[in-house]
Design a protein around this motif. Sequence first.
Motif, short mmCIF file in Angstrom:
data_model
loop_
_atom_site.label_atom_id
_atom_site.label_comp_id
_atom_site.label_asym_id
_atom_site.label_seq_id
_atom_site.Cartn_x
_atom_site.Cartn_y
_atom_site.Cartn_z
N ASP A 15 8.52 2.47 2.61
CA ASP A 15 8.50 2.02 4.01
C ASP A 15 7.29 1.13 4.28
N GLY A 16 6.13 1.56 3.80
CA GLY A 16 4.91 0.80 4.06
C GLY A 16 4.89 -0.54 3.37
N TYR A 17 5.42 -0.60 2.15
CA TYR A 17 5.46 -1.86 1.40
C TYR A 17 6.29 -2.88 2.19
N LEU A 18 7.45 -2.47 2.65
CA LEU A 18 8.30 -3.38 3.41
C LEU A 18 7.62 -3.78 4.72
N GLY A 19 6.95 -2.84 5.35
CA GLY A 19 6.24 -3.17 6.58
C GLY A 19 5.15 -4.21 6.36
N VAL A 26 12.62 1.16 -8.19
CA VAL A 26 11.88 0.97 -6.94
C VAL A 26 11.00 -0.27 -7.02
N VAL A 27 10.28 -0.41 -8.13
CA VAL A 27 9.43 -1.60 -8.28
C VAL A 27 10.28 -2.86 -8.25
N GLY A 28 11.41 -2.84 -8.97
CA GLY A 28 12.28 -4.01 -8.99
C GLY A 28 12.80 -4.37 -7.61
N GLN A 29 13.20 -3.36 -6.85
CA GLN A 29 13.73 -3.63 -5.52
C GLN A 29 12.66 -4.19 -4.59
N LEU A 30 11.49 -3.54 -4.56
CA LEU A 30 10.44 -3.98 -3.65
C LEU A 30 9.92 -5.37 -4.01
N ARG A 31 9.70 -5.60 -5.31
CA ARG A 31 9.20 -6.91 -5.71
C ARG A 31 10.27 -7.98 -5.47
N ILE A 66 12.56 -8.03 -3.09
CA ILE A 66 12.56 -8.33 -1.66
C ILE A 66 11.35 -9.20 -1.31
N ALA A 67 10.20 -8.85 -1.88
CA ALA A 67 8.97 -9.62 -1.60
C ALA A 67 9.11 -11.06 -2.04
N LEU A 68 9.70 -11.29 -3.21
CA LEU A 68 9.86 -12.66 -3.69
C LEU A 68 10.85 -13.45 -2.83
N GLY A 97 12.50 -16.81 6.49
CA GLY A 97 13.46 -16.59 7.56
C GLY A 97 14.67 -15.77 7.16
N SER A 98 14.90 -15.62 5.86
CA SER A 98 16.09 -14.92 5.39
C SER A 98 15.88 -13.42 5.22
N VAL A 99 14.64 -12.97 5.30
CA VAL A 99 14.32 -11.56 5.05
C VAL A 99 13.54 -11.01 6.23
N ASP A 100 14.10 -9.99 6.87
CA ASP A 100 13.43 -9.32 7.98
C ASP A 100 12.96 -7.95 7.50
N PRO A 101 11.69 -7.82 7.10
CA PRO A 101 11.22 -6.55 6.55
C PRO A 101 11.43 -5.37 7.49
N GLU A 102 11.26 -5.58 8.78
CA GLU A 102 11.40 -4.46 9.71
C GLU A 102 12.81 -3.90 9.73
N SER A 103 13.79 -4.78 9.66
CA SER A 103 15.17 -4.30 9.68
C SER A 103 15.55 -3.61 8.37
N LEU A 104 14.82 -3.94 7.30
CA LEU A 104 15.10 -3.33 6.00
C LEU A 104 14.46 -1.95 5.83
#
Length: 203
Positions: A92-96, A162-167, A169-171, A178-185
């Motif tokens: 949660d914190g990483y995405l935030g 988990v690392v693959g998913q978070l990284r 999303i970050a990339l 504009g294509s990625v809204d971390p809060e909604s994820l």
Amino acid sequence: MPPPRRTQRERREQAEAALLDAAGELIVEQGVRALTLANVGERAGYSRGIVTHYFGGKQALVERLARASQVGFVPGLADLPPGLDRLLRLIDGYLGELGRIGANNQAFLLLWTEAITQPDLAPIFRERDEAFRADLREDVEASIADGTIDPGAEPAGVAVAVVGQLRGIALQRLLDPGSVDPESLRRSVSEHWRRALGVPSSK
């Protein structure tokens, strides 16, 4: 009264922080191949000599930036014991944090991708990724031990995923903000891992 003079340690810490910030900004703007000790010193307002004095060379500077960028990226985890709560708070914190990602963290992601083709960077980022996965494995192992997740969960596999998913999303966020809204994820990704690990829904 004049302000107290800074100690030598305080001056060194301030200079190192300024040099790391300058390096991060330059990597984001120009890429790692264009990074030189001279332009780092100039951007930070110091000489090339002080960059060499503090870091020795470009390789050591990049390694320090990689470590500094990753440590503490998600605040509030240091005092949590290994387990499900720490794992879910990390996700949660990483995405935030992606919603307000700074230049040094952007630089880390760019360097991480560069490490695939640059042998001098690869060992640094393999070590950083292994440290990340080790923490996640520890969380999964602790959660299995205390019965909060499915005992069939495979710690190493969960850590890689988990690392693959978070990284990933970050990339995507870095490439096209504009294509990625971390809060909604945040909720959907956390709920995905709750289900995958056999945790009752938080709804």
